[in-house]
Design an enzyme around this catalytic site. Structure first.
Site, PDB file in Angstrom:
ATOM      1  CB  CYS A 132      -0.515   1.833  -5.540  1.00  0.00           C
ATOM      2  SG  CYS A 132       0.565   1.485  -6.902  1.00  0.00           S
ATOM      3  CD  GLU A 133      -6.289  -1.527  -8.489  1.00  0.00           C
ATOM      4  OE1 GLU A 133      -6.817  -2.287  -7.677  1.00  0.00           O
ATOM      5  OE2 GLU A 133      -6.917  -0.960  -9.393  1.00  0.00           O
ATOM      6  CG  HIS A 134      -2.067   1.235 -10.916  1.00  0.00           C
ATOM      7  ND1 HIS A 134      -2.538   2.394 -10.347  1.00  0.00           N
ATOM      8  CD2 HIS A 134      -3.119   0.691 -11.574  1.00  0.00           C
ATOM      9  CE1 HIS A 134      -3.805   2.562 -10.657  1.00  0.00           C
ATOM     10  NE2 HIS A 134      -4.190   1.547 -11.397  1.00  0.00           N
ATOM     11  CG  HIS A 135       3.474   1.202  -9.810  1.00  0.00           C
ATOM     12  ND1 HIS A 135       2.529   2.210  -9.818  1.00  0.00           N
ATOM     13  CD2 HIS A 135       4.091   1.257 -11.019  1.00  0.00           C
ATOM     14  CE1 HIS A 135       2.577   2.857 -10.972  1.00  0.00           C
ATOM     15  NE2 HIS A 135       3.516   2.299 -11.729  1.00  0.00           N
ATOM     16  CD  GLN A 160      -5.533   9.048  -1.954  1.00  0.00           C
ATOM     17  OE1 GLN A 160      -4.401   8.974  -2.438  1.00  0.00           O
ATOM     18  NE2 GLN A 160      -5.996  10.150  -1.403  1.00  0.00           N
ATOM     19  CG  HIS A 174      -0.101   7.374  -4.167  1.00  0.00           C
ATOM     20  ND1 HIS A 174      -0.901   6.339  -4.598  1.00  0.00           N
ATOM     21  CD2 HIS A 174      -0.910   8.257  -3.541  1.00  0.00           C
ATOM     22  CE1 HIS A 174      -2.159   6.596  -4.255  1.00  0.00           C
ATOM     23  NE2 HIS A 174      -2.188   7.753  -3.613  1.00  0.00           N
ATOM     24  CB  CYS A 230       3.989   4.202  -7.507  1.00  0.00           C
ATOM     25  SG  CYS A 230       2.394   5.010  -7.443  1.00  0.00           S
TER      26      CYS A 230
HETATM   27  N1  GTP Z   1      -6.087   7.484  -9.566  1.00  0.00           N
HETATM   28  C1  GTP Z   1      -5.122   6.774  -8.972  1.00  0.00           C
HETATM   29  N2  GTP Z   1      -4.014   6.494  -9.673  1.00  0.00           N
HETATM   30  C2  GTP Z   1      -3.060   5.798  -9.036  1.00  0.00           C
HETATM   31  C3  GTP Z   1      -3.151   5.374  -7.724  1.00  0.00           C
HETATM   32  N3  GTP Z   1      -1.996   4.706  -7.407  1.00  0.00           N
HETATM   33  C4  GTP Z   1      -1.219   4.745  -8.524  1.00  0.00           C
HETATM   34  N4  GTP Z   1      -1.856   5.406  -9.512  1.00  0.00           N
HETATM   35  C5  GTP Z   1      -1.462   5.740 -10.905  1.00  0.00           C
HETATM   36  O1  GTP Z   1      -1.672   4.681 -11.793  1.00  0.00           O
HETATM   37  C6  GTP Z   1      -1.100   5.076 -13.025  1.00  0.00           C
HETATM   38  C7  GTP Z   1      -0.604   3.889 -13.836  1.00  0.00           C
HETATM   39  O2  GTP Z   1      -0.190   4.434 -15.052  1.00  0.00           O
HETATM   40  P1  GTP Z   1       0.674   3.667 -16.174  1.00  0.00           P
HETATM   41  O3  GTP Z   1       1.068   4.660 -17.208  1.00  0.00           O
HETATM   42  O4  GTP Z   1      -0.093   2.448 -16.593  1.00  0.00           O
HETATM   43  O5  GTP Z   1       1.913   3.131 -15.332  1.00  0.00           O
HETATM   44  P2  GTP Z   1       3.393   3.721 -15.257  1.00  0.00           P
HETATM   45  O6  GTP Z   1       4.025   3.729 -16.598  1.00  0.00           O
HETATM   46  O7  GTP Z   1       4.100   2.962 -14.197  1.00  0.00           O
HETATM   47  O8  GTP Z   1       3.070   5.220 -14.808  1.00  0.00           O
HETATM   48  P3  GTP Z   1       3.994   6.302 -14.081  1.00  0.00           P
HETATM   49  O9  GTP Z   1       3.750   6.150 -12.614  1.00  0.00           O
HETATM   50  O10 GTP Z   1       3.466   7.623 -14.591  1.00  0.00           O
HETATM   51  O11 GTP Z   1       5.415   6.046 -14.453  1.00  0.00           O
HETATM   52  C8  GTP Z   1      -0.024   6.092 -12.651  1.00  0.00           C
HETATM   53  O12 GTP Z   1      -0.460   7.352 -13.148  1.00  0.00           O
HETATM   54  C9  GTP Z   1      -0.029   6.106 -11.121  1.00  0.00           C
HETATM   55  O13 GTP Z   1       0.299   7.375 -10.583  1.00  0.00           O
HETATM   56  C10 GTP Z   1      -4.341   5.678  -7.029  1.00  0.00           C
HETATM   57  O14 GTP Z   1      -4.538   5.353  -5.852  1.00  0.00           O
HETATM   58  N5  GTP Z   1      -5.295   6.391  -7.701  1.00  0.00           N
HETATM   59 ZN    ZN Z   2       1.455   2.973  -8.030  1.00  0.00          ZN
END
Ligand code: GTP
Ligand code: ZN
Length: 202
Positions: free
Chosen positions: A90-93, A131, A159, A161
């Site tokens: 996942c590109e966020h974490h 995704q 996921h 994360c």
């Molecule tokens: N739509 C989507 N969201 C994703 C995917 N992978 C991770 N995420 C979401 O990306 C979001 C990033 O949100 P932020 O609030 O910026 O990050 P965060 O504080 O780490 O969020 P939490 O996971 O809720 O603790 C989260 O809601 C994750 O669940 C994906 O493949 N698709």
């Molecule tokens: Zn993630």
């Protein structure tokens, strides 16, 4: 490079393992670890190589992956390849998400070598992803290269994360889909596909 990779900022250079190792060493120090202790000595290089592998899709070219395995054939029923395992980040974490991809298409004079379908999944999953984009990219490439009557892609994933941190929901599964052509237009065709994969859906 074919536009089959459809990422504007496509990284095609080989990652610098030495540079990444240095960054990982710093990360270990910041986390309070001793990068010189026995168990961690080779960790920076291992991590760098692991990330090189896990992002190899940036350096793959769809045309090379397909290797010309597109054949003229009169078959015009649905072709389904289901339960294709994948692992992505996942590109966020930078944490893994993983699961299964189910793909169908209805040919329009051309079929693709069956093994190329999971190979396409590899190209796009071995990148930093969300995704939804992964689902769309797979569908778009099949649509572009086969020009079929329709393409359907469904992905189910867990996921990490959401499982090992954040909301910590152990059993949540995310499902995404991308439909082109007859799968988008005709409910009956879409339902037939969903029925054929239904026993494999969580
Ligand atoms: N739509 C989507 N969201 C994703 C995917 N992978 C991770 N995420 C979401 O990306 C979001 C990033 O949100 P932020 O609030 O910026 O990050 P965060 O504080 O780490 O969020 P939490 O996971 O809720 O603790 C989260 O809601 C994750 O669940 C994906 O493949 N698709
Ligand atoms: Zn993630």
């Amino acid at each position: 490079m074919a536009d089959g990779n459809r990422d504007e900022k496509l990284v095609i250079t080989k990652p610098d393992i030495e540079k990444i190792s240095g960054l990982i060493k710093e990360l270990l120090i910041e986390l309070g670890e001793d990068p010189n202790r026995e168990g961690l000595k080779k960790t920076p290089v291992r991590v760098a190589k692991a990330f090189e592998y896990l992002t190899k899709g940036y350096r793959e070219d769809i045309e090379k992956v397909l290797n010309g395995a597109i054949f003229t054939e009169k078959y015009n029923e649905m072709v389904i390849v289901k339960n294709i395992d994948f692992f992505s980040l996942c590109e966020h974490h930078l944490l893994p998400f993983y699961g299964k991809v189910h793909i169908a298409y209805i040919p329009n004079g051309k079929i693709v070598g069956l093994s190329k379908i999971p190979r396409i999944v590899e190209v796009f999953s071995r990148r930093l992803q969300v995704q939804e984009r992964l689902t769309q990219q797979i569908a778009d490439v099949l649509n572009e290269y086969l020009n079929p009557k329709g393409v359907a892609v469904v992905i189910e994933a867990r996921h990490l994360c959401m499982i090992m941190r954040g909301v910590e929901k152990q059993n949540s599964v995310a499902t995404t889909s991308a439909m082109h052509g007859i799968f988008a237009e005709d409910v009956k065709t879409r339902n037939e596909f969903m029925h054929l994969i239904s026993q494999d859906l969580t």
